[in-house]
Enzyme design. Structure first.
Site, PDB file in Angstrom:
ATOM      1  N   GLU A 108       1.702  -9.357   6.081  1.00  0.00           N
ATOM      2  CA  GLU A 108       2.657  -8.425   5.468  1.00  0.00           C
ATOM      3  C   GLU A 108       4.011  -8.515   6.159  1.00  0.00           C
ATOM      4  OE1 GLU A 108      -0.561  -4.902   4.305  1.00  0.00           O
ATOM      5  OE2 GLU A 108       0.979  -4.521   5.811  1.00  0.00           O
ATOM      6  N   CYS A 112      -6.873  -1.268  17.915  1.00  0.00           N
ATOM      7  CA  CYS A 112      -6.440   0.133  17.858  1.00  0.00           C
ATOM      8  C   CYS A 112      -7.174   0.827  16.710  1.00  0.00           C
ATOM      9  CB  CYS A 112      -4.935   0.222  17.657  1.00  0.00           C
ATOM     10  SG  CYS A 112      -3.991  -0.570  18.985  1.00  0.00           S
ATOM     11  N   CYS A 155      -5.469   1.611  13.185  1.00  0.00           N
ATOM     12  CA  CYS A 155      -4.626   0.594  12.564  1.00  0.00           C
ATOM     13  C   CYS A 155      -5.403  -0.249  11.571  1.00  0.00           C
ATOM     14  CB  CYS A 155      -4.007  -0.297  13.642  1.00  0.00           C
ATOM     15  SG  CYS A 155      -2.908  -1.569  12.965  1.00  0.00           S
ATOM     16  N   CYS A 203       1.195  -0.489   8.394  1.00  0.00           N
ATOM     17  CA  CYS A 203       0.811  -1.880   8.588  1.00  0.00           C
ATOM     18  C   CYS A 203      -0.641  -2.163   8.213  1.00  0.00           C
ATOM     19  CB  CYS A 203       1.052  -2.256  10.046  1.00  0.00           C
ATOM     20  SG  CYS A 203       0.985  -4.014  10.318  1.00  0.00           S
ATOM     21  N   CYS A 207      -5.256  -8.770  13.822  1.00  0.00           N
ATOM     22  CA  CYS A 207      -4.908  -8.341  15.185  1.00  0.00           C
ATOM     23  C   CYS A 207      -6.183  -8.172  15.988  1.00  0.00           C
ATOM     24  CB  CYS A 207      -4.131  -7.022  15.151  1.00  0.00           C
ATOM     25  SG  CYS A 207      -3.548  -6.484  16.784  1.00  0.00           S
ATOM     26  N   CYS A 248      10.775  -5.896   9.262  1.00  0.00           N
ATOM     27  CA  CYS A 248       9.590  -5.694  10.091  1.00  0.00           C
ATOM     28  C   CYS A 248       8.652  -6.855   9.814  1.00  0.00           C
ATOM     29  CB  CYS A 248       8.923  -4.362   9.760  1.00  0.00           C
ATOM     30  SG  CYS A 248       7.431  -4.043  10.732  1.00  0.00           S
TER      31      CYS A 248
END
Length: 374
Positions: A111, A135, A138, A361, A131, A124
């Site tokens: 994205e 977290c 997220c 995100c 990832c 951004c």
């Protein structure tokens, strides 16, 4: 909006081995491109011309590069792609925030977001497919990390987002080019630091996107050694540390990798970053209702940062389907703000942009991958 996928060529024998994908021109090393041009009797200056056309000239095809010989444009198109990625989905919010899902050459998706506000155009960008930091709030890391993005893929995101700005605009609320970059998309930026620094160096060049280092913010969950390496780069990039909790026990629940580092090491590295660069460190704090926004949390956070040159960005939680967290109560958020300000800490609540297009995100990518409508 969705960009159509290219049709496959027909008529090829079924047994024919697929050709390797043509590389994106921004991922071709300068020396390699120079040698390719030399084989075709072209002078070395063509390298700069080609890259300027993509980076500064807004060219979207090789044919549009009118300062190159026509035969060379055709040969470039045969050997390379101008962009290695294509737009899979493009959504525009009422506040003119653009969110793109980009399909990479290996069919992975990432994205990128363009935020336009108050005469600024902020890109951004993502640094990884997925990832690995885990977290808990997220959407980007729900399926883990696949790979780092290349230097060319990082640059392409900036170029694609820049091309959405209007160079002829007279609207004082809109910028004619990219003015800022926040490296806060999918992935842990400092886990891909070498490629990121290469891409930002090109973006900051006068023949690139002319984005000054002071207009670039790099976010990290907190990798102490990489924070120090970023400080040693000699660039005036800003650092944002994703803190999200005022103590190790709670932070490890929210950011599992904290178990391997600990907040003391992260804060020490951030302090060294400030000492070496003179750049104030921003601490990002996603406010999760009832989890990290109560009065004891506010007081602990103020005590942690009161003696540091710090700015705090409070980010009220955006709901993500499938995750159990909730937005904070207004009174709890205000107590957090007041407690930090009374301790002399600069604090700001991040404005919610592009809410109706899943601008947090990882959300839109997950919908596209699962075949859900936007």
């Amino acid at each position: 909006m969705s960009a159509p996928l290219p049709l496959l060529a027909s008529g090829a024998p079924e047994s024919a081995a697929p050709l390797p994908p043509k590389p994106g021109i921004l991922d071709v090393p300068v020396d390699t491109l120079r040698a390719w041009l030399q084989e075709r009797g072209q002078p070395p200056m063509r390298v700069g011309q080609i890259r300027r056309q993509v980076l500064a000239g807004r060219a979207t095809t090789f044919e549009a590069m009118s300062d190159l010989p026509k035969q060379l444009r055709a040969e470039l198109a045969e050997s390379f792609r101008l962009f290695s990625m294509r737009v899979e989905r493009h959504l525009v919010a009422r506040d003119d925030t653009h969110k793109l899902v980009l399909r990479l050459a290996d069919d992975r998706m990432i994205e990128a977001v363009l935020i336009q506000d108050d005469g600024r155009a902020t890109a951004c960008i993502s640094t990884q497919v997925g990832c690995g930091m885990g977290c808990v709030f997220c959407a980007s890391g729900l399926n883990g990390v696949v790979r780092n993005l290349t230097t060319g893929e990082l640059l392409e995101q900036l170029v694609v987002l820049r091309n959405l700005t209007d160079p002829e605009t007279t609207n004082p609320e809109r910028a004619p080019r990219l003015t800022n970059v926040v490296v806060m998309g999918m992935g842990e930026p400092l886990a891909n630091l070498e490629n990121l620094l290469d891409a930002l160096g090109t973006a900051g060049d006068k023949n690139g996107l002319c984005i000054g280092a002071r207009h670039v913010t790099i976010s990290t969950v907190g990798l102490p050694a990489k924070i120090r390496k970023l400080a040693e780069s000699g660039k005036q990039y800003s650092l944002a540390v994703s803190l999200h909790a005022p103590n190790d026990e709670l932070r490890t629940r929210i950011v599992p990798t904290n178990d391997k580092t600990g907040m003391d090491a992260i804060l020490a590295a951030a302090d060294e970053f400030y000492e070496k660069t003179g750049r104030q460190v921003t601490y990002e704090y996603v406010v999760l209702g009832g989890l990290n926004d109560q009065a004891p949390h506010a007081r602990q956070l103020a005590g942690l940062l009161a003696r540091r040159k710090a700015h705090v960005n409070l980010i009220p939680w955006n709901d993500v389907e499938g995750l159990p967290y909730r937005r904070p109560q207004d009174a709890d958020l205000q107590y957090l703000i007041d407690t930090l300000r009374k301790a002399g800490i600069s604090v700001k609540v991040r404005k919610r942009k592009g809410a109706e297009i899943d601008a947090a995100c990882g959300q839109l990518r997950r919908k596209v991958e699962s075949g859900q409508p936007a």
